[in-house]
Motif scaffolding. Structure first.
Motif, PDB file in Angstrom:
ATOM      1  N   ILE A  17      34.866  26.621  42.567  1.00  0.00           N
ATOM      2  CA  ILE A  17      34.345  27.255  41.360  1.00  0.00           C
ATOM      3  C   ILE A  17      33.630  26.179  40.548  1.00  0.00           C
ATOM      4  O   ILE A  17      34.213  25.127  40.266  1.00  0.00           O
ATOM      5  N   ALA A  18      32.396  26.449  40.190  1.00  0.00           N
ATOM      6  CA  ALA A  18      31.629  25.536  39.331  1.00  0.00           C
ATOM      7  C   ALA A  18      31.724  26.028  37.895  1.00  0.00           C
ATOM      8  O   ALA A  18      31.931  27.217  37.648  1.00  0.00           O
ATOM      9  N   ARG A  19      31.571  25.129  36.940  1.00  0.00           N
ATOM     10  CA  ARG A  19      31.620  25.508  35.537  1.00  0.00           C
ATOM     11  C   ARG A  19      30.636  26.628  35.218  1.00  0.00           C
ATOM     12  O   ARG A  19      30.935  27.525  34.437  1.00  0.00           O
ATOM     13  N   GLY A  20      29.475  26.604  35.842  1.00  0.00           N
ATOM     14  CA  GLY A  20      28.465  27.630  35.617  1.00  0.00           C
ATOM     15  C   GLY A  20      28.877  29.010  36.124  1.00  0.00           C
ATOM     16  O   GLY A  20      28.293  30.019  35.728  1.00  0.00           O
ATOM     17  N   ASP A  21      29.884  29.064  37.000  1.00  0.00           N
ATOM     18  CA  ASP A  21      30.383  30.332  37.531  1.00  0.00           C
ATOM     19  C   ASP A  21      31.319  31.055  36.562  1.00  0.00           C
ATOM     20  O   ASP A  21      31.589  32.248  36.740  1.00  0.00           O
ATOM     21  N   SER A  24      30.230  34.593  34.703  1.00  0.00           N
ATOM     22  CA  SER A  24      30.109  35.765  35.587  1.00  0.00           C
ATOM     23  C   SER A  24      31.451  36.121  36.212  1.00  0.00           C
ATOM     24  O   SER A  24      31.765  37.300  36.391  1.00  0.00           O
ATOM     25  N   LEU A  25      32.270  35.130  36.527  1.00  0.00           N
ATOM     26  CA  LEU A  25      33.604  35.403  37.061  1.00  0.00           C
ATOM     27  C   LEU A  25      34.424  36.171  36.033  1.00  0.00           C
ATOM     28  O   LEU A  25      35.063  37.178  36.354  1.00  0.00           O
ATOM     29  N   ARG A  28      33.220  39.783  35.780  1.00  0.00           N
ATOM     30  CA  ARG A  28      33.648  40.621  36.903  1.00  0.00           C
ATOM     31  C   ARG A  28      35.123  40.990  36.783  1.00  0.00           C
ATOM     32  O   ARG A  28      35.504  42.138  37.030  1.00  0.00           O
ATOM     33  N   THR A  53      38.922  25.033  38.213  1.00  0.00           N
ATOM     34  CA  THR A  53      39.666  26.198  38.690  1.00  0.00           C
ATOM     35  C   THR A  53      40.749  26.586  37.695  1.00  0.00           C
ATOM     36  O   THR A  53      40.900  27.760  37.358  1.00  0.00           O
ATOM     37  N   ALA A  56      39.156  28.186  34.738  1.00  0.00           N
ATOM     38  CA  ALA A  56      38.739  29.558  35.061  1.00  0.00           C
ATOM     39  C   ALA A  56      39.934  30.504  35.019  1.00  0.00           C
ATOM     40  O   ALA A  56      39.855  31.591  34.440  1.00  0.00           O
TER      41      ALA A  56
END
Length: 97
Positions: A17-21, A24-25, A28, A53, A56
């Motif tokens: 998981i990238a910080r930019g994800d 959107s994560l 969702r 992670t 997130a």
């Protein structure tokens, strides 16, 4: 553990998981929470045990709590659980036994 009348849904997060994800994560998962019950079982077997992670997962838990739900980690690696503990989040990110 779900209470009587509660509903559990499950999903898996794959890594890394990238910080930019993160936005959107979270979007969702919030969509899943909007149509789910009280508990979201999150399979984290395939994520990297790193700080992004854990961030997130903490964000997902916050979003869930704002909707009177909770996220429970499933299949978390020993390394991920140790990192969660190191970061002082074991009371926030609950894993299955």
């Amino acid at each position: 553990m779900p209470t009587s009348g509660s509903h559990e849904v499950a999903f898996a997060i794959r890594g890394p998981i990238a910080r930019g994800d993160l936005p959107s994560l979270c979007d969702r998962v919030c969509a899943v929470l909007a149509r789910s019950g009280d508990v979201v079982a999150c399979d984290v077997a395939d994520v990297e045990p790193d700080a992004v992670t854990v961030e997130a997962l903490a964000r997902l838990q916050l979003a869930a709590r704002r909707r009177d739900c909770r996220v429970e980690l499933r299949k978390a690696s020993r390394e991920l659980l140790e990192l969660v503990e190191l970061m002082g989040l074991t009371h926030v990110l609950v894993a299955d036994a």
